[in-house]
Design an enzyme around this catalytic site. Sequence first.
Site, short mmCIF file in Angstrom:
data_model
loop_
_atom_site.label_atom_id
_atom_site.label_comp_id
_atom_site.label_asym_id
_atom_site.label_seq_id
_atom_site.Cartn_x
_atom_site.Cartn_y
_atom_site.Cartn_z
N SER A 124 7.48 -4.37 3.97
CA SER A 124 6.34 -3.93 4.79
C SER A 124 6.74 -3.86 6.25
O SER A 124 7.55 -4.65 6.73
CB SER A 124 5.22 -4.96 4.61
OG SER A 124 4.19 -4.73 5.53
N TYR A 148 1.99 -13.93 5.19
CA TYR A 148 2.31 -12.79 4.33
C TYR A 148 3.58 -12.08 4.82
O TYR A 148 4.50 -11.81 4.05
CB TYR A 148 1.13 -11.81 4.28
CG TYR A 148 1.51 -10.48 3.67
CD1 TYR A 148 1.82 -10.39 2.31
CD2 TYR A 148 1.60 -9.32 4.46
CE1 TYR A 148 2.20 -9.18 1.75
CE2 TYR A 148 1.98 -8.11 3.90
CZ TYR A 148 2.28 -8.05 2.55
OH TYR A 148 2.68 -6.85 2.01
N LYS A 152 7.44 -11.54 3.06
CA LYS A 152 8.14 -10.25 2.87
C LYS A 152 9.53 -10.33 3.51
O LYS A 152 10.51 -9.87 2.95
CB LYS A 152 7.31 -9.12 3.49
CG LYS A 152 6.08 -8.76 2.68
CD LYS A 152 6.47 -7.96 1.46
CE LYS A 152 5.58 -8.20 0.29
NZ LYS A 152 5.95 -7.50 -0.92
P1 NAD Z 1 -1.65 -4.37 -5.56
O1 NAD Z 1 -2.26 -5.72 -5.41
O2 NAD Z 1 -2.53 -3.23 -5.94
O3 NAD Z 1 -0.44 -4.42 -6.60
C1 NAD Z 1 0.33 -5.58 -6.82
C2 NAD Z 1 0.33 -5.83 -8.33
O4 NAD Z 1 1.11 -7.01 -8.60
C3 NAD Z 1 -1.07 -6.07 -8.89
O5 NAD Z 1 -1.28 -5.23 -10.01
C4 NAD Z 1 -1.05 -7.54 -9.30
O6 NAD Z 1 -1.88 -7.82 -10.41
C5 NAD Z 1 0.42 -7.76 -9.57
N1 NAD Z 1 0.84 -9.16 -9.43
C6 NAD Z 1 0.54 -10.03 -8.44
N2 NAD Z 1 1.11 -11.23 -8.68
C7 NAD Z 1 1.81 -11.10 -9.83
C8 NAD Z 1 2.60 -11.98 -10.60
N3 NAD Z 1 2.80 -13.26 -10.21
N4 NAD Z 1 3.16 -11.53 -11.74
C9 NAD Z 1 2.96 -10.25 -12.15
N5 NAD Z 1 2.21 -9.37 -11.47
C10 NAD Z 1 1.64 -9.79 -10.32
O7 NAD Z 1 -0.90 -4.06 -4.19
P2 NAD Z 1 -0.18 -2.73 -3.70
O8 NAD Z 1 -0.91 -2.24 -2.51
O9 NAD Z 1 0.09 -1.82 -4.82
O10 NAD Z 1 1.18 -3.36 -3.17
C11 NAD Z 1 2.36 -3.38 -3.95
C12 NAD Z 1 3.45 -4.05 -3.15
O11 NAD Z 1 3.63 -3.35 -1.92
C13 NAD Z 1 3.15 -5.51 -2.77
O12 NAD Z 1 4.33 -6.24 -2.90
C14 NAD Z 1 2.73 -5.42 -1.31
O13 NAD Z 1 3.04 -6.60 -0.60
C15 NAD Z 1 3.58 -4.25 -0.82
N6 NAD Z 1 3.00 -3.56 0.33
C16 NAD Z 1 1.70 -3.09 0.26
C17 NAD Z 1 1.15 -2.45 1.37
C18 NAD Z 1 -0.27 -1.96 1.36
O14 NAD Z 1 -0.87 -1.82 2.44
N7 NAD Z 1 -0.86 -1.66 0.20
C19 NAD Z 1 1.92 -2.28 2.54
C20 NAD Z 1 3.22 -2.76 2.56
C21 NAD Z 1 3.75 -3.41 1.44
C1 WQD Z 2 -5.75 -0.64 10.30
C2 WQD Z 2 -6.53 -0.52 11.61
C3 WQD Z 2 -7.62 -2.56 12.27
C4 WQD Z 2 -10.43 -2.70 8.90
C5 WQD Z 2 -2.35 -4.32 6.96
C6 WQD Z 2 -1.40 -5.48 6.81
C7 WQD Z 2 0.01 -4.97 6.64
C8 WQD Z 2 0.11 -3.93 5.52
C9 WQD Z 2 -0.94 -2.87 5.65
C10 WQD Z 2 0.78 -4.91 3.46
C11 WQD Z 2 -6.35 -1.72 12.52
C12 WQD Z 2 -8.64 -1.49 11.95
C13 WQD Z 2 -9.43 -2.34 9.78
C14 WQD Z 2 -11.79 -2.64 9.34
C15 WQD Z 2 -11.03 -1.84 11.48
N1 WQD Z 2 -0.11 -4.51 4.23
N2 WQD Z 2 -9.73 -1.91 11.05
N3 WQD Z 2 -12.02 -2.20 10.61
O1 WQD Z 2 -3.72 -4.31 9.78
O2 WQD Z 2 -2.34 -2.19 10.12
O3 WQD Z 2 -1.97 -3.58 8.12
O4 WQD Z 2 -2.22 -3.47 5.82
O5 WQD Z 2 1.96 -5.03 3.68
O6 WQD Z 2 0.79 -6.09 6.38
O7 WQD Z 2 -1.49 -6.31 7.96
O8 WQD Z 2 -4.03 -2.27 8.27
O9 WQD Z 2 -5.96 -1.12 7.26
O10 WQD Z 2 -6.18 -3.57 7.85
O11 WQD Z 2 -6.06 -1.89 9.68
O12 WQD Z 2 -11.32 -1.46 12.62
O13 WQD Z 2 -12.71 -2.98 8.58
O14 WQD Z 2 -7.93 -0.47 11.29
O15 WQD Z 2 -8.03 -3.34 13.35
O16 WQD Z 2 -6.37 -1.25 13.85
P1 WQD Z 2 -3.03 -3.14 9.20
P2 WQD Z 2 -5.61 -2.23 8.17
#
Ligand code: NAD
Ligand code: WQD
Length: 338
Positions: A124, A148, A152
């Site tokens: 991330s 978190y 990562k």
């Molecule tokens: P998500 O929660 O939809 O998907 C994660 C999946 O992993 C879920 O289906 C959950 O049930 C499964 N899971 C959790 N713990 C588990 C375990 N112990 N064993 C087996 N399965 C397990 O989230 P996502 O948005 O699809 O994110 C996927 C990956 O990408 C995550 O590692 C997250 O940290 C990373 N990521 C997400 C974002 C985002 O904003 N969505 C941004 C950057 C990185």
């Molecule tokens: C985006 C913008 C908020 C909600 C997060 C995690 C990051 C990654 C992605 C996993 C910001 C604003 C949000 C609301 C708002 N996840 N906001 N009202 O914070 O950039 O990233 O998700 O890896 O680790 O920190 O994303 O979608 O929460 O926020 O005004 O109800 O929207 O302040 O400026 P963020 P976000």
Amino acid sequence: MRVLVTGGAGYIGSHTIVELLRQGHDVCAVDNFDNSSPVVLDRIQELTNRTLTFHQTDIRDTAAMTDIVAGFAPDAVIHFAGLKAVGESEAEPLRYYDVNNGGTVSLLTAMDAAGCKRVVFSSSATVYGEPVYLPFDENHPCQPSNVYGRTKYFAEEILRNWQSATDGACAVLLRYFNPVGAHPSGRIGEDPRDVPNNLMPFVAQVAVGRRAALSVFGNDYGTHDGTGVRDYIHVVDLALAHIAALDFAARNEGTEAFNIGTGQGYSVLDMVSAFSRASGRDIPYKIESRRPGDIATSLADPSRANAQLGWRATHDLDDMCASTWNWQSTNPNGYGDG
Ligand code: NAD
Ligand code: WQD
């Protein structure tokens, strides 16, 4: 290729499996449904007209993972499984380290036993923390500012150490910026369990009438309209980045990190007006105070992924909003509608 996908029932995992199956790869998915629904598996198979193997397993169960990896004999693994809520990670740090770091060690142990040497990891942009300069490139210092983000970053380090101790191994670390959007069919999308933490699912739930108004967290940042600016990336572009990364892992050894973003930033209010246009609905909002820990601007320099993975985002803001609206309006209660 034979690809094992952990967290395959989740938001990004499900979209990636659709693209893998479409391109003819064989997929085995593992998920414990901690944050997802089994319904998604039917939707994936319906969309692609293909079947996948699935195991409801916790990745921390090393004995079960060892059997699964040995049985499927994947060419590569894509590791999505993990916990991702920033606030929750501060309240329950040990659970986050256990799943995100212990789970990664367990997976790599199972891969070692089966001789699988290629992995693509969901990292991330949050690993960078407060920007020292923008846009973020992959050499920007990593100083994550919450639990978190640290899980990562530590998982990246675990993968880096595993790779350098394993002959012929390759670890690709994909640092996603802000994934949004849904499959254009509207059959799969993001389905948060509780009140959404992230902007886009919250906006979508306001548009569909599930929530009254959006809280905009601060309008006094040094950005073009005072609200936070982010690099939003369409989930289908993100899914395709994983396929490019698998290709890279098949041709290379070593550990490489890549930013996966567009390089284009939009503010909270830009997102509100684009979503309002796409949905034809008003999005009521109120300005509130800043959310602790937020930064003003997060923006990717994606040029390394463009050059070395041969990948580039092609979906624009209107695609992100239109596909989210298609998913949200046809599944107002997410997979809860069955
Ligand atoms: P998500 O929660 O939809 O998907 C994660 C999946 O992993 C879920 O289906 C959950 O049930 C499964 N899971 C959790 N713990 C588990 C375990 N112990 N064993 C087996 N399965 C397990 O989230 P996502 O948005 O699809 O994110 C996927 C990956 O990408 C995550 O590692 C997250 O940290 C990373 N990521 C997400 C974002 C985002 O904003 N969505 C941004 C950057 C990185
Ligand atoms: C985006 C913008 C908020 C909600 C997060 C995690 C990051 C990654 C992605 C996993 C910001 C604003 C949000 C609301 C708002 N996840 N906001 N009202 O914070 O950039 O990233 O998700 O890896 O680790 O920190 O994303 O979608 O929460 O926020 O005004 O109800 O929207 O302040 O400026 P963020 P976000």
